[in-house]
Scaffold this motif. Structure first.
Motif, PDB file in Angstrom:
ATOM      1  N   TYR A 106       0.850  -1.207   0.000  1.00  0.00           N
ATOM      2  CA  TYR A 106       0.000   0.000   0.000  1.00  0.00           C
ATOM      3  C   TYR A 106       0.880   1.250   0.000  1.00  0.00           C
ATOM      4  O   TYR A 106       0.579   2.240  -0.672  1.00  0.00           O
ATOM      5  CB  TYR A 106      -0.952  -0.005   1.201  1.00  0.00           C
ATOM      6  CG  TYR A 106      -1.998  -1.090   1.072  1.00  0.00           C
ATOM      7  CD1 TYR A 106      -3.207  -0.845   0.434  1.00  0.00           C
ATOM      8  CD2 TYR A 106      -1.761  -2.381   1.553  1.00  0.00           C
ATOM      9  CE1 TYR A 106      -4.154  -1.857   0.271  1.00  0.00           C
ATOM     10  CE2 TYR A 106      -2.689  -3.403   1.400  1.00  0.00           C
ATOM     11  CZ  TYR A 106      -3.879  -3.130   0.759  1.00  0.00           C
ATOM     12  OH  TYR A 106      -4.793  -4.136   0.588  1.00  0.00           O
ATOM     13  N   ARG A 107       1.980   1.197   0.754  1.00  0.00           N
ATOM     14  CA  ARG A 107       2.893   2.353   0.815  1.00  0.00           C
ATOM     15  C   ARG A 107       3.534   2.611  -0.545  1.00  0.00           C
ATOM     16  O   ARG A 107       3.721   3.759  -0.946  1.00  0.00           O
ATOM     17  CB  ARG A 107       3.988   2.101   1.863  1.00  0.00           C
ATOM     18  CG  ARG A 107       3.519   2.301   3.287  1.00  0.00           C
ATOM     19  CD  ARG A 107       4.594   1.914   4.288  1.00  0.00           C
ATOM     20  NE  ARG A 107       4.123   2.092   5.650  1.00  0.00           N
ATOM     21  CZ  ARG A 107       4.374   3.172   6.396  1.00  0.00           C
ATOM     22  NH1 ARG A 107       5.121   4.146   5.916  1.00  0.00           N
ATOM     23  NH2 ARG A 107       3.890   3.270   7.617  1.00  0.00           N
ATOM     24  N   ALA A 108       3.914   1.543  -1.268  1.00  0.00           N
ATOM     25  CA  ALA A 108       4.588   1.725  -2.555  1.00  0.00           C
ATOM     26  C   ALA A 108       3.649   2.406  -3.557  1.00  0.00           C
ATOM     27  O   ALA A 108       4.069   3.297  -4.308  1.00  0.00           O
ATOM     28  CB  ALA A 108       5.053   0.369  -3.095  1.00  0.00           C
ATOM     29  N   ARG A 166      -5.599   8.190  14.702  1.00  0.00           N
ATOM     30  CA  ARG A 166      -6.439   8.524  13.546  1.00  0.00           C
ATOM     31  C   ARG A 166      -6.346   7.420  12.492  1.00  0.00           C
ATOM     32  O   ARG A 166      -7.342   7.001  11.899  1.00  0.00           O
ATOM     33  CB  ARG A 166      -6.002   9.867  12.960  1.00  0.00           C
ATOM     34  CG  ARG A 166      -7.027  10.438  11.995  1.00  0.00           C
ATOM     35  CD  ARG A 166      -6.633  11.755  11.383  1.00  0.00           C
ATOM     36  NE  ARG A 166      -5.338  11.691  10.749  1.00  0.00           N
ATOM     37  CZ  ARG A 166      -4.279  12.439  11.084  1.00  0.00           C
ATOM     38  NH1 ARG A 166      -4.381  13.309  12.053  1.00  0.00           N
ATOM     39  NH2 ARG A 166      -3.133  12.329  10.454  1.00  0.00           N
ATOM     40  N   ARG A 167      -5.126   6.926  12.280  1.00  0.00           N
ATOM     41  CA  ARG A 167      -4.934   5.878  11.263  1.00  0.00           C
ATOM     42  C   ARG A 167      -5.638   4.580  11.692  1.00  0.00           C
ATOM     43  O   ARG A 167      -6.285   3.918  10.878  1.00  0.00           O
ATOM     44  CB  ARG A 167      -3.427   5.651  11.056  1.00  0.00           C
ATOM     45  CG  ARG A 167      -3.095   4.805   9.890  1.00  0.00           C
ATOM     46  CD  ARG A 167      -1.960   5.399   9.079  1.00  0.00           C
ATOM     47  NE  ARG A 167      -0.659   5.293   9.714  1.00  0.00           N
ATOM     48  CZ  ARG A 167       0.134   4.215   9.598  1.00  0.00           C
ATOM     49  NH1 ARG A 167      -0.279   3.167   8.920  1.00  0.00           N
ATOM     50  NH2 ARG A 167       1.309   4.196  10.157  1.00  0.00           N
ATOM     51  N   ASP A 168      -5.524   4.229  12.984  1.00  0.00           N
ATOM     52  CA  ASP A 168      -6.226   3.026  13.488  1.00  0.00           C
ATOM     53  C   ASP A 168      -7.722   3.147  13.251  1.00  0.00           C
ATOM     54  O   ASP A 168      -8.382   2.186  12.857  1.00  0.00           O
ATOM     55  CB  ASP A 168      -6.039   2.877  15.001  1.00  0.00           C
ATOM     56  CG  ASP A 168      -4.618   2.489  15.381  1.00  0.00           C
ATOM     57  OD1 ASP A 168      -3.836   2.135  14.485  1.00  0.00           O
ATOM     58  OD2 ASP A 168      -4.319   2.555  16.589  1.00  0.00           O
ATOM     59  N   ARG A 211      -9.295   4.925  11.023  1.00  0.00           N
ATOM     60  CA  ARG A 211      -9.617   4.806   9.590  1.00  0.00           C
ATOM     61  C   ARG A 211      -9.522   3.345   9.171  1.00  0.00           C
ATOM     62  O   ARG A 211     -10.388   2.819   8.482  1.00  0.00           O
ATOM     63  CB  ARG A 211      -8.672   5.674   8.773  1.00  0.00           C
ATOM     64  CG  ARG A 211      -9.115   5.809   7.328  1.00  0.00           C
ATOM     65  CD  ARG A 211      -8.091   6.557   6.482  1.00  0.00           C
ATOM     66  NE  ARG A 211      -7.989   7.957   6.820  1.00  0.00           N
ATOM     67  CZ  ARG A 211      -6.822   8.608   6.988  1.00  0.00           C
ATOM     68  NH1 ARG A 211      -5.688   7.969   6.861  1.00  0.00           N
ATOM     69  NH2 ARG A 211      -6.800   9.874   7.275  1.00  0.00           N
ATOM     70  N   ASP A 212      -8.463   2.652   9.619  1.00  0.00           N
ATOM     71  CA  ASP A 212      -8.259   1.258   9.215  1.00  0.00           C
ATOM     72  C   ASP A 212      -9.336   0.332   9.795  1.00  0.00           C
ATOM     73  O   ASP A 212      -9.767  -0.616   9.144  1.00  0.00           O
ATOM     74  CB  ASP A 212      -6.866   0.769   9.663  1.00  0.00           C
ATOM     75  CG  ASP A 212      -5.738   1.408   8.853  1.00  0.00           C
ATOM     76  OD1 ASP A 212      -6.028   1.998   7.791  1.00  0.00           O
ATOM     77  OD2 ASP A 212      -4.572   1.324   9.286  1.00  0.00           O
ATOM     78  N   ALA A 213      -9.758   0.615  11.037  1.00  0.00           N
ATOM     79  CA  ALA A 213     -10.756  -0.268  11.669  1.00  0.00           C
ATOM     80  C   ALA A 213     -12.169   0.092  11.216  1.00  0.00           C
ATOM     81  O   ALA A 213     -13.077  -0.743  11.278  1.00  0.00           O
ATOM     82  CB  ALA A 213     -10.646  -0.158  13.187  1.00  0.00           C
TER      83      ALA A 213
HETATM   84  O1  C5P Z   1       1.642  -1.380   8.188  1.00  0.00           O
HETATM   85  P1  C5P Z   1       1.828  -0.033   7.551  1.00  0.00           P
HETATM   86  O2  C5P Z   1       1.832   1.089   8.517  1.00  0.00           O
HETATM   87  O3  C5P Z   1       3.010   0.005   6.632  1.00  0.00           O
HETATM   88  O4  C5P Z   1       0.535   0.149   6.601  1.00  0.00           O
HETATM   89  C1  C5P Z   1       0.233   1.360   5.964  1.00  0.00           C
HETATM   90  C2  C5P Z   1      -1.272   1.400   5.697  1.00  0.00           C
HETATM   91  O5  C5P Z   1      -1.598   0.439   4.689  1.00  0.00           O
HETATM   92  C3  C5P Z   1      -2.150   1.028   6.889  1.00  0.00           C
HETATM   93  O6  C5P Z   1      -2.455   2.131   7.706  1.00  0.00           O
HETATM   94  C4  C5P Z   1      -3.396   0.460   6.234  1.00  0.00           C
HETATM   95  O7  C5P Z   1      -4.320   1.476   5.909  1.00  0.00           O
HETATM   96  C5  C5P Z   1      -2.883  -0.114   4.928  1.00  0.00           C
HETATM   97  N1  C5P Z   1      -2.829  -1.576   4.965  1.00  0.00           N
HETATM   98  C6  C5P Z   1      -3.983  -2.276   4.713  1.00  0.00           C
HETATM   99  N2  C5P Z   1      -3.972  -3.634   4.661  1.00  0.00           N
HETATM  100  C7  C5P Z   1      -2.839  -4.315   4.874  1.00  0.00           C
HETATM  101  C8  C5P Z   1      -1.642  -3.619   5.177  1.00  0.00           C
HETATM  102  C9  C5P Z   1      -1.664  -2.236   5.232  1.00  0.00           C
HETATM  103  O8  C5P Z   1      -5.041  -1.678   4.536  1.00  0.00           O
HETATM  104  N3  C5P Z   1      -2.858  -5.655   4.788  1.00  0.00           N
END
Ligand code: C5P
Length: 206
Positions: free
Chosen positions: A35-37, A162-164, A166-168
């Motif tokens: 995702y970062r790349a 904030r990131r948690d 959004r992700d959850a």
């Molecule tokens: O783990 P890392 O901080 O490098 O992940 C960056 C972002 O990529 C996470 O905040 C998440 O939104 C997303 N991600 C995801 N699913 C994954 C790994 C990462 O949605 N399997």
């Protein structure tokens, strides 16, 4: 053997995944880097983060063997990664590549947010690694400072939370433990203790 490791940002899952891969002779993929790349490529070209077609096209050109955490560790890239991670088409594309990686012999350790729930629901072992937000922010601040980056604890903590959220909270593949995952709370553990606890779980389940 496939080991799936999920958990929130800076929970220690990446370090554990690397150590477990070494220990069991498996390959390792940090799926956050995928995702970062894509996020880094979009940012570098000044492309919008909300355009699914552009994100998917960028993901298609991704070489999973050339992902470099040092290059992709910047805070802005993590933030942008979490913003594009809500795009279902992009997730489909990346999950396909992640599954291909997982299925090659001799097996693999994958870490991320949805490995046990979506990418490898049949994984032999599923770990869900957590730590308190305060402890995760402390670790992340230390990591950033050691890399010479600007990091202030209060801001790192607010960004992580904030990131948690959004992700959850997202509709597709939200951050959550699989029903059959083993929980590992590393708040009070150093990396050696956490590693031993993870090996105990893998050996007892597998
Ligand atoms: O783990 P890392 O901080 O490098 O992940 C960056 C972002 O990529 C996470 O905040 C998440 O939104 C997303 N991600 C995801 N699913 C994954 C790994 C990462 O949605 N399997």
């Amino acid at each position: 053997m496939i080991i799936a490791i999920d958990g929130p940002a800076a929970s220690g899952k990446g370090t554990l995944a690397r150590r477990l891969a070494d220990h069991y002779g498996l390959r390792h993929l940090d799926t956050g880097l995928t995702y970062r790349a894509v996020a880094a490529a979009l940012l570098a070209r000044g492309l919008p983060l909300g355009d699914e077609a552009v994100a998917v096209a960028t993901a298609r050109n991704l070489d999973l063997s050339r992902l470099d955490r040092d290059v992709l560790s910047a805070h802005e890239i993590g933030e942008a990664a979490s913003r594009i991670a809500v795009l279902p088409g992009l997730r489909e594309e990346l999950v396909r590549a992640q599954r291909r990686f997982a299925q090659e012999p001799p097996g693999a350790v994958l870490d991320g947010r949805d490995i046990g729930t979506v990418v490898c629901p049949d994984a032999d072992v599923k770990l869900y690694v957590v730590a308190s937000a305060a402890e995760r922010a402390r670790r992340r601040t230390q990591e950033l400072v050691s890399k010479g980056q600007d990091a202030e604890y209060a801001r790192v903590l607010a960004d992580l939370e904030r990131r948690d959220q959004r992700d959850a909270g997202r509709a597709v593949a939200p951050l959550k433990p699989a029903d059959d995952a083993d929980l590992l709370d590393t708040s009070e553990m150093d990396i050696e203790t956490a590693f031993k606890a993870a090996v105990d779980i893998v050996d007892s389940v597998h």
